[in-house]
Design an enzyme around this catalytic site. Structure first.
Site, PDB file in Angstrom:
ATOM      1  N   SER A   9      77.796 -14.376  57.579  1.00 47.53           N
ATOM      2  CA  SER A   9      78.637 -15.382  58.232  1.00 47.53           C
ATOM      3  C   SER A   9      77.856 -16.553  58.826  1.00 47.53           C
ATOM      4  O   SER A   9      78.430 -17.594  59.120  1.00 47.53           O
ATOM      5  CB  SER A   9      79.482 -14.736  59.329  1.00 47.53           C
ATOM      6  OG  SER A   9      78.664 -14.315  60.412  1.00 47.53           O
ATOM      7  N   LYS A  14      77.456 -16.324  66.437  1.00 49.35           N
ATOM      8  CA  LYS A  14      78.149 -17.519  65.944  1.00 49.35           C
ATOM      9  C   LYS A  14      77.519 -18.757  66.591  1.00 49.35           C
ATOM     10  O   LYS A  14      76.702 -18.657  67.511  1.00 49.35           O
ATOM     11  CB  LYS A  14      79.648 -17.484  66.299  1.00 49.35           C
ATOM     12  CG  LYS A  14      80.404 -16.270  65.785  1.00 49.35           C
ATOM     13  CD  LYS A  14      80.505 -16.223  64.274  1.00 49.35           C
ATOM     14  CE  LYS A  14      81.232 -14.966  63.802  1.00 49.35           C
ATOM     15  NZ  LYS A  14      81.167 -14.803  62.329  1.00 49.35           N
TER      16      LYS A  14
END
Length: 261
Positions: free
Chosen positions: A73, A144
């Site tokens: 990701s 993230k």
């Protein structure tokens, strides 16, 4: 021939052989694990090993924790299998996450629901292994990039397909080549004390966009941030700092409704 002299010489020779034999036997006993000295050496080695392990666990809990990247990701910035070093002191002394920071956070209550308690022994062993970067992190931990902080208005997308923050288009050079900034359209204002976060591999990232309709609206509370990913420590060929970005340098504070003036 002097018989007495011969006896004296033999006695002296026999005594030296006996002392030599005793020394060899003593040396063998000291080298074996059955001797008290050997036991003490093993105990000392074991205690030093335990002390080093405790030090590493305490150090990783409060200062710098290895974190195994489990998914794609955050490509291309972070690769699957990278072990990043998370700086837990980055936000401990009044500083808060900034736009562009790559952070590790506990998504309990924002990205995932509260989980029932499992086996405490198994959980403790897993947490210890994860703290040393030897096991995958808990399923509630995520890595993230911060795109919006408290008071920011984040919108997708402008006519050129770029995300805007407080009305300023952001050129996100870190996004995976071939990915659009987002296939999901949104227009949100980040509440104070929270973050809007997204993965760099936008088409493969489950991030704030996927939780828009849930309680909290995909926002991550700042207090749930574990630390900032500052370095890639493993594999050796990937040794480096996590690159900074200038993408948000021109973004001002949001002065619209819900923003800071």
């Amino acid at each position: 021939m002097d018989t007495e002299a011969q006896h004296t010489e033999r006695d002296r020779s026999s005594g030296e052989e006996e002392r030599s034999r005793s020394a060899r036997v003593s040396g063998l006993d000291e080298g074996s694990g059955s001797a008290p000295g050997g036991v003490l050496t093993w105990r000392r080695t074991g205690l030093i090993g335990v002390a080093c392990m405790v030090f590493l666990l305490v150090f990783s809990h409060f200062v710098l924790q290895p974190f195994l990247v489990p998914s794609s990701s955050m490509e291309p910035t972070l690769q699957v299998g990278d072990r990043i070093l998370v700086n837990k002191l980055a936000y401990r002394f009044g500083d808060e996450p900034r736009r562009g920071d790559v952070v590790v956070f506990d998504g309990t209550g924002s990205f995932v629901e509260e989980q029932p308690a499992g086996n405490p022994v198994t959980g403790l062993l897993h947490d210890a292994a994860a703290a040393l970067g030897l096991a995958e992190p808990d399923e509630t931990d995520f890595v993230k990039r911060v795109v919006g902080t408290g008071g920011d208005r984040v919108v997708c997308c402008d006519k050129a397909g770029r995300i805007t923050v407080n009305g300023v288009p952001v050129t996100e050079t870190y996004v995976m080549l071939g990915d659009r900034p987002s296939n999901v359209r949104f227009d949100i204002v980040v509440p104070d004390g929270t973050l809007w976060v997204m993965g760099d591999h936008r088409s493969q990232s489950s991030d704030s966009r996927d939780h828009l309709g849930r309680p909290g609206g995909g926002m991550v509370p700042v207090e749930q941030v574990i630390g900032r990913a500052d370095w890639i420590g493993w594999p050796v060929g990937r040794w480096s700092t996590v690159p900074d970005t200038e993408a948000f340098d021109a973004v001002p504070q949001w002065t619209g409704p819900g923003g800071h003036g």
